[in-house]
Design an enzyme around this catalytic site. Structure first.
Site, PDB file in Angstrom:
ATOM      1  N   GLY A 138       0.793  -1.232   0.000  1.00 15.83           N
ATOM      2  CA  GLY A 138       0.000   0.000   0.000  1.00 15.83           C
ATOM      3  C   GLY A 138       0.823   1.279   0.000  1.00 15.83           C
ATOM      4  N   ASP A 172       8.573  -6.765  13.672  1.00 15.50           N
ATOM      5  CA  ASP A 172       7.285  -6.294  14.185  1.00 15.50           C
ATOM      6  C   ASP A 172       7.565  -4.989  14.927  1.00 15.50           C
ATOM      7  OD1 ASP A 172       5.019  -5.808  15.786  1.00 15.50           O
ATOM      8  OD2 ASP A 172       4.549  -7.942  15.872  1.00 15.50           O
ATOM      9  N   VAL A 173       6.862  -3.920  14.559  1.00 14.19           N
ATOM     10  CA  VAL A 173       7.165  -2.614  15.169  1.00 14.19           C
ATOM     11  C   VAL A 173       6.849  -2.560  16.662  1.00 14.19           C
ATOM     12  CG1 VAL A 173       6.995  -1.277  13.029  1.00 14.19           C
ATOM     13  CG2 VAL A 173       4.936  -1.616  14.440  1.00 14.19           C
ATOM     14  N   TYR A 207      -9.254   2.505  15.936  1.00 19.14           N
ATOM     15  CA  TYR A 207      -8.363   3.047  14.905  1.00 19.14           C
ATOM     16  C   TYR A 207      -8.232   4.571  15.032  1.00 19.14           C
ATOM     17  CZ  TYR A 207      -6.504   3.997  10.218  1.00 19.14           C
ATOM     18  OH  TYR A 207      -5.736   4.418   9.161  1.00 19.14           O
TER      19      TYR A 207
HETATM   20  P1  NAD Z   1      -1.504  -1.904   4.124  1.00 20.86           P
HETATM   21  O1  NAD Z   1      -2.172  -2.944   4.944  1.00 20.86           O
HETATM   22  O2  NAD Z   1      -1.523  -2.026   2.637  1.00 20.86           O
HETATM   23  O3  NAD Z   1       0.014  -1.749   4.592  1.00 20.86           O
HETATM   24  C1  NAD Z   1       0.353  -1.741   5.959  1.00 20.86           C
HETATM   25  C2  NAD Z   1       1.656  -2.490   6.139  1.00 20.86           C
HETATM   26  O4  NAD Z   1       1.993  -2.448   7.532  1.00 20.86           O
HETATM   27  C3  NAD Z   1       1.548  -3.977   5.746  1.00 20.86           C
HETATM   28  O5  NAD Z   1       2.603  -4.342   4.868  1.00 20.86           O
HETATM   29  C4  NAD Z   1       1.674  -4.695   7.078  1.00 20.86           C
HETATM   30  O6  NAD Z   1       2.297  -5.970   6.995  1.00 20.86           O
HETATM   31  C5  NAD Z   1       2.493  -3.711   7.889  1.00 20.86           C
HETATM   32  N1  NAD Z   1       2.337  -3.939   9.323  1.00 20.86           N
HETATM   33  C6  NAD Z   1       1.185  -4.121  10.004  1.00 20.86           C
HETATM   34  N2  NAD Z   1       1.443  -4.372  11.293  1.00 20.86           N
HETATM   35  C7  NAD Z   1       2.801  -4.353  11.432  1.00 20.86           C
HETATM   36  C8  NAD Z   1       3.670  -4.545  12.523  1.00 20.86           C
HETATM   37  N3  NAD Z   1       3.208  -4.850  13.749  1.00 20.86           N
HETATM   38  N4  NAD Z   1       5.008  -4.436  12.317  1.00 20.86           N
HETATM   39  C9  NAD Z   1       5.490  -4.162  11.072  1.00 20.86           C
HETATM   40  N5  NAD Z   1       4.712  -3.989   9.999  1.00 20.86           N
HETATM   41  C10 NAD Z   1       3.375  -4.073  10.177  1.00 20.86           C
HETATM   42  O7  NAD Z   1      -2.154  -0.514   4.587  1.00 20.86           O
HETATM   43  P2  NAD Z   1      -2.099   0.964   3.956  1.00 20.86           P
HETATM   44  O8  NAD Z   1      -3.470   1.292   3.538  1.00 20.86           O
HETATM   45  O9  NAD Z   1      -0.969   1.107   3.034  1.00 20.86           O
HETATM   46  O10 NAD Z   1      -1.812   1.793   5.286  1.00 20.86           O
HETATM   47  C11 NAD Z   1      -0.523   2.290   5.606  1.00 20.86           C
HETATM   48  C12 NAD Z   1      -0.677   3.285   6.727  1.00 20.86           C
HETATM   49  O11 NAD Z   1      -1.500   4.367   6.296  1.00 20.86           O
HETATM   50  C13 NAD Z   1      -1.331   2.712   7.977  1.00 20.86           C
HETATM   51  O12 NAD Z   1      -0.726   3.254   9.123  1.00 20.86           O
HETATM   52  C14 NAD Z   1      -2.760   3.182   7.851  1.00 20.86           C
HETATM   53  O13 NAD Z   1      -3.402   3.284   9.087  1.00 20.86           O
HETATM   54  C15 NAD Z   1      -2.548   4.542   7.224  1.00 20.86           C
HETATM   55  N6  NAD Z   1      -3.714   5.060   6.525  1.00 20.86           N
HETATM   56  C16 NAD Z   1      -4.248   4.387   5.470  1.00 20.86           C
HETATM   57  C17 NAD Z   1      -5.358   4.913   4.843  1.00 20.86           C
HETATM   58  C18 NAD Z   1      -6.009   4.234   3.688  1.00 20.86           C
HETATM   59  O14 NAD Z   1      -7.105   4.666   3.297  1.00 20.86           O
HETATM   60  N7  NAD Z   1      -5.407   3.222   3.099  1.00 20.86           N
HETATM   61  C19 NAD Z   1      -5.934   6.111   5.285  1.00 20.86           C
HETATM   62  C20 NAD Z   1      -5.357   6.760   6.355  1.00 20.86           C
HETATM   63  C21 NAD Z   1      -4.241   6.239   6.977  1.00 20.86           C
END
Ligand code: NAD
Length: 259
Positions: free
Chosen positions: A18, A65-66, A157
């Protein structure tokens, strides 16, 4: 003398899916050296293969893992020793759920806060500890507009993303005299694997109604704002700020009347 972007190393958590993956690609294209950190081994392998042609030795991966303090500190130490001194962090790792408050289990609430808030704290602190003695660095946390508004179904969230806004301000204030800058980017709805999994058609229709631009963002639309915040030449006097990249969602009031 200031480093050029070719010498600069940035760590991107959540960097194999993402928004994080798009940022890794965007930063590589702008000449950064990138360490992508993620918990999912399979996704890391897929990203390694997908980006092999684009990285020219400027991309490394680490599985972590963060929420694992010792592991994150090790990843940072290994990066400093083997890949180069860190100039930036983008913390994109995060998890989400859309569940009304009355139905949200405490275990889910705790898990989301642990990954999204404690994970950000652990990672930002680890990176700041190595950047601070050098007197420069930029940290960008990825929050969400759900941390700025009372969005339905986001008690866990939204609370977690709200916490990042003040974490950003506090770290920005505490570390300003050390030359570190800390900012947050708050995306609106972005088309990623996360939203494709969680957002129903009803959720999508809802977002498209309340986003002024009437559409989801694409993951690459985060690249410009995040790169600008990382770039010491572009945003050297910007710290403790939240930039919403949301197609006008947080600006939205009375919409344009239907024709
Ligand atoms: P995504 O699920 O495509 O990517 C998130 C990544 O974080 C994944 O690769 C996952 O494996 C990794 N991850 C999850 N938990 C983890 C952990 N404990 N340690 C290490 N890695 C971990 O999601 P995205 O949509 O790309 O979201 C990325 C960020 O943007 C997130 O923080 C999300 O909350 C934020 N966000 C997304 C959106 C949206 O609409 N997609 C909107 C606002 C904020």
């Amino acid at each position: 003398m200031r480093n050029t972007s070719e010498d600069r190393v940035v760590m991107v958590t959540g960097g194999v899916s993402g928004i994080g993956l798009a940022l890794v690609q965007g930063l590589l294209a702008k000449g950064w050296r990138v360490l992508a950190v993620d918990v999912q081994a399979g996704q890391i392998e897929a990203a390694r293969q997908a980006l092999a042609g684009a990285s020219a030795g400027r991309l490394q991966f680490a599985q972590a893992d963060v929420t694992d303090e010792a592991r994150i500190e090790q990843v940072v130490a290994d990066c400093e020793a083997d890949f180069g001194p860190l100039h930036g962090l983008v913390h994109s790792a995060g998890i989400a759920a859309e569940v009304p408050a009355l139905e949200t289990e405490v275990a889910m609430f705790r898990r989301i806060l642990d990954v999204n808030v404690t994970g950000a704290f652990i990672t930002a602190r680890a990176v700041a500890r190595v950047m601070q003695p050098r007197g420069s660095g930029s940290i960008v946390l990825i929050s969400s507009v759900s941390g700025m508004r009372g969005n339905y179904g986001r008690v866990a969230y939204g609370s977690s993303k709200s916490a990042l806004l003040n974490m950003t301000r506090i770290m920005a204030v505490e570390w300003a005299h050390s030359g570190l800058r800390v900012n947050t980017v708050a995306p609106g709805p972005i088309d990623t694997p996360l939203t494709r999994k969680i957002h129903t058609q009803v959720t999508r229709d809802n977002w498209n109604r309340v986003v002024a631009m009437g559409r989801y963002g694409a993951d690459h639309e985060l690249v410009g704002p995040v790169c600008w915040l990382l770039d010491p030449d572009g945003s050297s006097y910007v710290t403790g700020q939240v930039i919403a990249v949301d197609g006008g969602f947080t600006a939205m009031g009375l919409p344009v009347p239907a024709a």
